[in-house]
Structure formats: C-alpha cells, structure tokens
Scaffold this motif. Structure first.
Motif, PDB file in Angstrom:
ATOM      1  N   GLY A  29       0.756  -1.240   0.000  1.00  0.00           N
ATOM      2  CA  GLY A  29       0.000   0.000   0.000  1.00  0.00           C
ATOM      3  C   GLY A  29       0.786   1.289   0.000  1.00  0.00           C
ATOM      4  N   LEU A  30       2.085   1.295   0.252  1.00  0.00           N
ATOM      5  CA  LEU A  30       2.805   2.550   0.368  1.00  0.00           C
ATOM      6  C   LEU A  30       3.119   3.127  -0.994  1.00  0.00           C
ATOM      7  CD1 LEU A  30       5.234   1.761   3.316  1.00  0.00           C
ATOM      8  CD2 LEU A  30       3.090   3.009   3.369  1.00  0.00           C
ATOM      9  N   GLY A  31       3.010   4.442  -1.097  1.00  0.00           N
ATOM     10  CA  GLY A  31       3.375   5.119  -2.335  1.00  0.00           C
ATOM     11  C   GLY A  31       2.180   5.682  -3.067  1.00  0.00           C
ATOM     12  N   SER A  32       2.474   6.340  -4.164  1.00  0.00           N
ATOM     13  CA  SER A  32       1.463   7.019  -4.960  1.00  0.00           C
ATOM     14  C   SER A  32       0.561   6.018  -5.671  1.00  0.00           C
ATOM     15  CB  SER A  32       2.149   7.913  -5.988  1.00  0.00           C
ATOM     16  OG  SER A  32       1.199   8.482  -6.842  1.00  0.00           O
ATOM     17  N   ARG A  33      -0.721   6.342  -5.731  1.00  0.00           N
ATOM     18  CA  ARG A  33      -1.666   5.517  -6.464  1.00  0.00           C
ATOM     19  C   ARG A  33      -2.139   6.224  -7.730  1.00  0.00           C
ATOM     20  NH1 ARG A  33      -3.529   4.335  -1.033  1.00  0.00           N
ATOM     21  NH2 ARG A  33      -2.889   2.239  -0.500  1.00  0.00           N
ATOM     22  N   ALA A  34      -1.350   7.181  -8.179  1.00  0.00           N
ATOM     23  CA  ALA A  34      -1.690   7.900  -9.406  1.00  0.00           C
ATOM     24  C   ALA A  34      -1.576   6.951 -10.596  1.00  0.00           C
ATOM     25  CB  ALA A  34      -0.755   9.094  -9.585  1.00  0.00           C
ATOM     26  N   PRO A  35      -2.335   7.215 -11.650  1.00  0.00           N
ATOM     27  CA  PRO A  35      -2.209   6.374 -12.853  1.00  0.00           C
ATOM     28  C   PRO A  35      -0.779   6.430 -13.410  1.00  0.00           C
ATOM     29  CG  PRO A  35      -4.150   7.802 -12.981  1.00  0.00           C
ATOM     30  CD  PRO A  35      -3.389   8.216 -11.772  1.00  0.00           C
ATOM     31  N   VAL A  38       0.415   9.376 -15.415  1.00  0.00           N
ATOM     32  CA  VAL A  38       0.674  10.571 -14.604  1.00  0.00           C
ATOM     33  C   VAL A  38       2.039  10.457 -13.938  1.00  0.00           C
ATOM     34  CG1 VAL A  38      -0.095  11.875 -12.580  1.00  0.00           C
ATOM     35  CG2 VAL A  38      -1.766  11.045 -14.228  1.00  0.00           C
ATOM     36  N   LYS A  39       2.348   9.280 -13.419  1.00  0.00           N
ATOM     37  CA  LYS A  39       3.639   9.074 -12.766  1.00  0.00           C
ATOM     38  C   LYS A  39       4.798   9.213 -13.748  1.00  0.00           C
ATOM     39  CE  LYS A  39       2.008   5.666  -9.454  1.00  0.00           C
ATOM     40  NZ  LYS A  39       2.243   4.316  -8.969  1.00  0.00           N
ATOM     41  N   ARG A  42       6.890  14.002 -14.834  1.00  0.00           N
ATOM     42  CA  ARG A  42       7.183  14.645 -13.552  1.00  0.00           C
ATOM     43  C   ARG A  42       6.275  15.846 -13.283  1.00  0.00           C
ATOM     44  NH1 ARG A  42      10.110  14.957  -9.282  1.00  0.00           N
ATOM     45  NH2 ARG A  42      11.200  16.807  -8.579  1.00  0.00           N
ATOM     46  N   LEU A  43       6.136  16.753 -14.236  1.00  0.00           N
ATOM     47  CA  LEU A  43       5.322  17.943 -14.028  1.00  0.00           C
ATOM     48  C   LEU A  43       3.861  17.574 -13.784  1.00  0.00           C
ATOM     49  CD1 LEU A  43       5.264  21.002 -13.902  1.00  0.00           C
ATOM     50  CD2 LEU A  43       4.854  21.019 -16.372  1.00  0.00           C
ATOM     51  N   LEU A  44       3.365  16.607 -14.547  1.00  0.00           N
ATOM     52  CA  LEU A  44       1.987  16.153 -14.373  1.00  0.00           C
ATOM     53  C   LEU A  44       1.811  15.484 -13.006  1.00  0.00           C
ATOM     54  CD1 LEU A  44      -0.758  15.951 -15.696  1.00  0.00           C
ATOM     55  CD2 LEU A  44      -0.050  13.805 -16.741  1.00  0.00           C
ATOM     56  N   HIS A  45       2.813  14.719 -12.571  1.00  0.00           N
ATOM     57  CA  HIS A  45       2.722  14.047 -11.274  1.00  0.00           C
ATOM     58  C   HIS A  45       2.736  15.059 -10.132  1.00  0.00           C
ATOM     59  CE1 HIS A  45       4.216  10.962  -8.174  1.00  0.00           C
ATOM     60  NE2 HIS A  45       2.952  10.745  -8.412  1.00  0.00           N
ATOM     61  N   ILE A  46       3.583  16.077 -10.239  1.00  0.00           N
ATOM     62  CA  ILE A  46       3.604  17.120  -9.192  1.00  0.00           C
ATOM     63  C   ILE A  46       2.268  17.866  -9.175  1.00  0.00           C
ATOM     64  CG2 ILE A  46       4.660  19.305  -8.539  1.00  0.00           C
ATOM     65  CD1 ILE A  46       7.340  18.097  -9.442  1.00  0.00           C
ATOM     66  N   MET A  81      -8.020  12.516   5.169  1.00  0.00           N
ATOM     67  CA  MET A  81      -6.765  11.768   5.329  1.00  0.00           C
ATOM     68  C   MET A  81      -6.697  10.624   4.314  1.00  0.00           C
ATOM     69  SD  MET A  81      -4.828  13.098   7.618  1.00  0.00           S
ATOM     70  CE  MET A  81      -3.698  11.761   7.884  1.00  0.00           C
ATOM     71  N   ALA A  82      -7.836   9.991   4.046  1.00  0.00           N
ATOM     72  CA  ALA A  82      -7.862   8.912   3.053  1.00  0.00           C
ATOM     73  C   ALA A  82      -7.570   9.459   1.658  1.00  0.00           C
ATOM     74  CB  ALA A  82      -9.211   8.203   3.077  1.00  0.00           C
ATOM     75  N   ILE A  83      -8.055  10.657   1.369  1.00  0.00           N
ATOM     76  CA  ILE A  83      -7.727  11.283   0.083  1.00  0.00           C
ATOM     77  C   ILE A  83      -6.220  11.529  -0.001  1.00  0.00           C
ATOM     78  CG2 ILE A  83      -7.985  13.399  -1.283  1.00  0.00           C
ATOM     79  CD1 ILE A  83     -10.914  13.499  -0.235  1.00  0.00           C
ATOM     80  N   TRP A  84      -5.638  12.061   1.071  1.00  0.00           N
ATOM     81  CA  TRP A  84      -4.191  12.284   1.094  1.00  0.00           C
ATOM     82  C   TRP A  84      -3.437  10.963   0.966  1.00  0.00           C
ATOM     83  CZ3 TRP A  84      -4.139  16.195   5.698  1.00  0.00           C
ATOM     84  CH2 TRP A  84      -4.325  17.495   5.208  1.00  0.00           C
ATOM     85  N   ALA A  85      -3.982   9.907   1.574  1.00  0.00           N
ATOM     86  CA  ALA A  85      -3.294   8.610   1.574  1.00  0.00           C
ATOM     87  C   ALA A  85      -3.221   7.989   0.181  1.00  0.00           C
ATOM     88  CB  ALA A  85      -3.979   7.643   2.537  1.00  0.00           C
ATOM     89  N   THR A  86      -4.023   8.481  -0.753  1.00  0.00           N
ATOM     90  CA  THR A  86      -3.900   7.962  -2.114  1.00  0.00           C
ATOM     91  C   THR A  86      -2.606   8.419  -2.763  1.00  0.00           C
ATOM     92  OG1 THR A  86      -5.061   9.839  -3.119  1.00  0.00           O
ATOM     93  CG2 THR A  86      -6.398   7.921  -2.455  1.00  0.00           C
ATOM     94  N   GLU A  87      -1.963   9.439  -2.180  1.00  0.00           N
ATOM     95  CA  GLU A  87      -0.782   9.999  -2.817  1.00  0.00           C
ATOM     96  C   GLU A  87       0.440  10.117  -1.915  1.00  0.00           C
ATOM     97  OE1 GLU A  87       0.928  10.793  -6.188  1.00  0.00           O
ATOM     98  OE2 GLU A  87      -1.175  10.276  -6.017  1.00  0.00           O
ATOM     99  N   PHE A  88       0.236  10.225  -0.599  1.00  0.00           N
ATOM    100  CA  PHE A  88       1.340  10.533   0.297  1.00  0.00           C
ATOM    101  C   PHE A  88       1.554   9.410   1.305  1.00  0.00           C
ATOM    102  CE2 PHE A  88      -0.623  14.600  -0.916  1.00  0.00           C
ATOM    103  CZ  PHE A  88       0.431  15.128  -1.648  1.00  0.00           C
TER     104      PHE A  88
END
Length: 151
Positions: A29-35, A38-39, A42-46, A81-88
């Motif tokens: 589960g750790l880490g970004s869950r971005a598509p 997007v990953k 770099r600019l799109l991911h930021i 916090m769950a929203i943040w947890a999708t990315e941080f």
C-alpha cells in the motif's frame, strides 16, 4: 502430491499465515496511487499531488469546521486523510496507525470486564440524574416556560 511439482491439473494447497498476509498488505500500500501515465511525467505528477493535497486539505478543513458544529466532523477528517493517503506515504502511515488504534480500542470495549464496568457506571449515572430530576420536580414542580391562560 509434491508441492514442488508443476504437473498440469495438480492442485496444490498452501497454508497461508495471517502475518504473511498483513506483511504483504503493508508492503503493497505505500506510495502514490496515481495512474501510470501521470507518474511517467514529472510535471503532471507534481500537479496531480498538488491537486490531491488541495482537495484533501479542503475536506480536512471542512471536518475541522464540523467538529463544534453539527456534522460528522471526525468522519470527514478521516475522509480527507484517506484522500491524502492515495498519494502521500505519511498519510498512509497515519491511517494505518489510526486503524490499529481503533481496532485495539474496539477489542478492549468488547472485553466482558470493560463492558460490565461501563454498564455499572452508566447505571449509576442514570440513577444520579434521576435523583436530581426528582429533587428538582419535588422542589419546583413542573413549570412551563410560557404562560397559557384558560379561556
């Protein structure tokens, strides 16, 4: 049946340890869950992370506002916090710690000794409130806050 063989049609049964499952979930589960697309940029991911942070912050602030006001404040805060947890990762760790503490508290609350103590304390509190209401009614009676005259 040999568990090391790979013959077609052979059924291999494995015993799964619960600790192994929990370790796999922890590592997964750790880490970004971005598509992935997007990953890859770099600019799109930021930009994605900034958007997730702003949306999560808005939800957390709304939850904080709801704490003194009517509304499910803590639920909304944990939603942010769950929203943040999708990315941080830090938010994922905070949510895991919170889940662990809530699970421990639920297990303690279901302990028969604790339940018995809580029932006794609640009963004593209700008796005290009943006595106080009885004393008030005996001393002052039932007085309506408005005056209604018979017509």
């Amino acid at each position: 049946m040999n568990t090391g063989s790979s013959e077609p049609g052979e059924v291999v049964m494995a015993v799964v340890n619960e600790a192994d499952v929990n370790d796999a979930q922890t590592e997964q589960g750790l880490g970004s869950r971005a598509p992935e697309f997007v990953k890859a940029r770099r600019l799109l991911h930021i930009s994605w992370q900034v958007g997730v942070f702003v949306i999560g912050l808005a939800v957390v602030v709304a939850g904080i506002i709801m704490l003194p006001l009517p509304g499910p404040g803590w639920v909304v805060i944990f939603g942010g916090m769950a929203i943040w947890a999708t990315e941080f990762v830090w938010a994922q760790l905070v949510l895991r710690w919170t889940k662990r503490k809530v699970t421990e508290a639920a297990q303690r609350a279901l302990d028969p000794k604790v339940r018995r103590r809580n029932i006794i304390l609640t009963s004593i509190g209700l008796v005290i409130v009943g006595v106080l209401v009885g004393i008030y009614l005996w001393k002052f009676g039932i007085v309506m806050p408005w005056k209604i005259e018979n017509q």
